[in-house]
Write a protein that holds these residues in place. Structure first.
Motif, PDB file in Angstrom:
ATOM      1  N   CYS A 298      78.389  33.276  -6.175  1.00 35.40           N
ATOM      2  CA  CYS A 298      77.881  34.600  -6.561  1.00 35.40           C
ATOM      3  C   CYS A 298      76.492  34.843  -5.972  1.00 35.40           C
ATOM      4  CB  CYS A 298      77.802  34.718  -8.085  1.00 35.40           C
ATOM      5  SG  CYS A 298      79.371  35.033  -8.916  1.00 35.40           S
ATOM      6  N   VAL A 299      75.633  33.847  -6.105  1.00 29.68           N
ATOM      7  CA  VAL A 299      74.265  33.983  -5.591  1.00 29.68           C
ATOM      8  C   VAL A 299      74.273  34.171  -4.077  1.00 29.68           C
ATOM      9  CG1 VAL A 299      72.073  32.769  -5.246  1.00 29.68           C
ATOM     10  CG2 VAL A 299      73.181  32.745  -7.494  1.00 29.68           C
ATOM     11  N   ALA A 300      75.093  33.403  -3.376  1.00 35.48           N
ATOM     12  CA  ALA A 300      75.152  33.511  -1.914  1.00 35.48           C
ATOM     13  C   ALA A 300      75.619  34.899  -1.480  1.00 35.48           C
ATOM     14  CB  ALA A 300      76.068  32.432  -1.350  1.00 35.48           C
ATOM     15  N   THR A 301      76.685  35.405  -2.104  1.00 36.91           N
ATOM     16  CA  THR A 301      77.178  36.726  -1.711  1.00 36.91           C
ATOM     17  C   THR A 301      76.182  37.813  -2.075  1.00 36.91           C
ATOM     18  OG1 THR A 301      78.454  36.879  -3.784  1.00 36.91           O
ATOM     19  CG2 THR A 301      79.620  36.124  -1.824  1.00 36.91           C
ATOM     20  N   MET A 302      75.521  37.684  -3.211  1.00 35.05           N
ATOM     21  CA  MET A 302      74.524  38.684  -3.596  1.00 35.05           C
ATOM     22  C   MET A 302      73.349  38.673  -2.622  1.00 35.05           C
ATOM     23  SD  MET A 302      73.680  41.155  -5.590  1.00 35.05           S
ATOM     24  CE  MET A 302      74.632  41.069  -7.110  1.00 35.05           C
ATOM     25  N   ARG A 303      72.913  37.499  -2.201  1.00 35.39           N
ATOM     26  CA  ARG A 303      71.797  37.420  -1.255  1.00 35.39           C
ATOM     27  C   ARG A 303      72.190  37.986   0.105  1.00 35.39           C
ATOM     28  NH1 ARG A 303      69.174  31.406  -2.541  1.00 35.39           N
ATOM     29  NH2 ARG A 303      68.274  31.974  -4.562  1.00 35.39           N
ATOM     30  N   LEU A 304      73.411  37.735   0.538  1.00 35.20           N
ATOM     31  CA  LEU A 304      73.875  38.316   1.798  1.00 35.20           C
ATOM     32  C   LEU A 304      73.930  39.834   1.686  1.00 35.20           C
ATOM     33  CD1 LEU A 304      76.742  35.794   2.619  1.00 35.20           C
ATOM     34  CD2 LEU A 304      74.742  36.209   4.063  1.00 35.20           C
TER      35      LEU A 304
END
Length: 362
Positions: A298-304
């Motif tokens: 979730c964090v990775a996709t949100m940061r992208l």
């Protein structure tokens, strides 16, 4: 048939102002502009200003295997390998990269955070988050699932764990999911899930309803429209079609931002990149090592998503080729008029064929 030819004053008029392709005839350039959908939203080289269809294409242009040598030389000393921007000096680059390269959540980071918060299955929180750019745009959440295996060979994906976070990386919802059919492979090496974790877990129907109600935020599904000022939330994720299918959840595609399908983040071949690769290449850290947690995804996709949304593109009233106002920009009946235009004028009226995420912040 178009081809690359030596530049002369005459052929410069047949050179695309975006991707720099040259054509033997002006009519071929017009046809190229009609089908290429060049726009201000495409990734562009900060040195020569060449437009590329994706960041992978731009990366190839800058660092190989067959880069433009002048751009490569400058990029090697003043270019950011994550966002691919060019800076005035190596010192300015070092200052930028301290912010651009994000830290991961491995080790005690994500596990410690989850152990403190525990598994949260209550979506009744008061969510009043706003855009980190200070606007009052649609609220944004990211979703990720972890699957166990069903069926005789354990290859059928069954959602067994789900996480939902806000754009500030706070956990909104995190729960194990009770499988609707027997599990034949818990995939423990990557999921860390044991049978006892799912025995009294929340049924998938209940999870589906909770998440769907939260995403719609009181707005009827049929009424949800992009950029309409409604209450429905933007949903971010990677491979969301699969996750939503396993959750038996429907949500309008206009409100979905999928890092697996976003053209600037796809391969030059137009295939999807893995979330693991995108995180390493564009955020600068590694994920999905050993036991994987949906919060980390979730964090990775949100940061992208936030990185793509924060791009500073020129504002246009009607930015999409599909907008009715752009319907006749390259109409065949305008062929003679278009052939009188310069390449720069044709680029000016060209519009994108995909929704750039920077528009979410306007």
């Amino acid at each position: 048939m178009d081809s690359y030819i030596r530049e002369t004053p005459e052929t410069l008029r047949n050179k695309c102002a975006a991707c720099f392709r040259q054509f033997n005839k002006l009519e071929h350039l017009v046809e190229h502009m009609r089908t290429s959908y060049h726009s201000v939203h495409e990734p562009a080289c900060g040195i020569c200003r060449k437009h590329c269809r994706s960041f992978e294409s731009l990366r190839e242009h800058l660092i190989g295997p067959l880069p433009k040598q002048e751009c490569r030389n400058i990029f090697s000393t003043r270019g950011c390998r994550f966002c691919l921007a060019i800076f005035d000096s190596p010192y300015a680059l070092r200052i930028h990269q301290d912010r651009c390269q994000l830290s991961g959540l491995n080790g005690s980071g994500v596990l410690g955070r989850l152990s403190n918060l525990g598994i949260r299955d209550n979506l009744a929180m008061d969510y009043s988050g706003r855009s980190t750019r200070g606007g009052a745009g649609p609220q944004v959440v990211a979703l990720a699932c972890k699957m166990v295996g069903g069926g005789s060979d354990g290859s059928l994906d069954i959602c067994a764990r789900v996480c939902l976070i806000d754009e500030f990386e706070n956990i909104i919802f995190h729960s194990y999911v009770k499988p609707p059919i027997p599990v034949t492979n818990y995939r423990y090496e990557t999921t860390g899930i044991r049978p006892e974790y799912l025995r009294d877990a929340m049924p998938v129907r209940q999870v589906q309803k909770k998440i769907q109600d939260f995403l719609c935020n009181g707005e009827p599904m049929w009424k949800i429209r992009p950029r309409s000022g409604g209450k429905a939330r933007i949903l971010v994720g990677h491979g969301l079609d699969h996750d939503l299918d396993r959750l038996q959840l429907e949500y309008p595609s206009v409100m979905i931002r999928d890092t697996a399908k976003y053209p600037p983040l796809m391969k030059t071949s137009k295939l999807s990149n893995s979330l693991k690769y995108l995180t390493q290449a564009y955020l600068g850290y590694d994920i999905q090592s050993g036991i994987q947690d949906p919060y980390e995804d979730c964090v990775a996709t949100m940061r992208l998503y936030m990185r793509m949304r924060s791009q500073n593109h020129r504002v246009e009233d009607y930015p999409l080729a599909s907008d009715p106002q752009n319907r006749n920009n390259f109409a065949s009946w305008r062929q003679t008029e278009l052939e009188r235009m310069t390449p720069e004028q044709m680029l000016e009226i060209s519009r994108s064929d995909y929704y750039c995420w920077c528009l979410d912040s306007n």
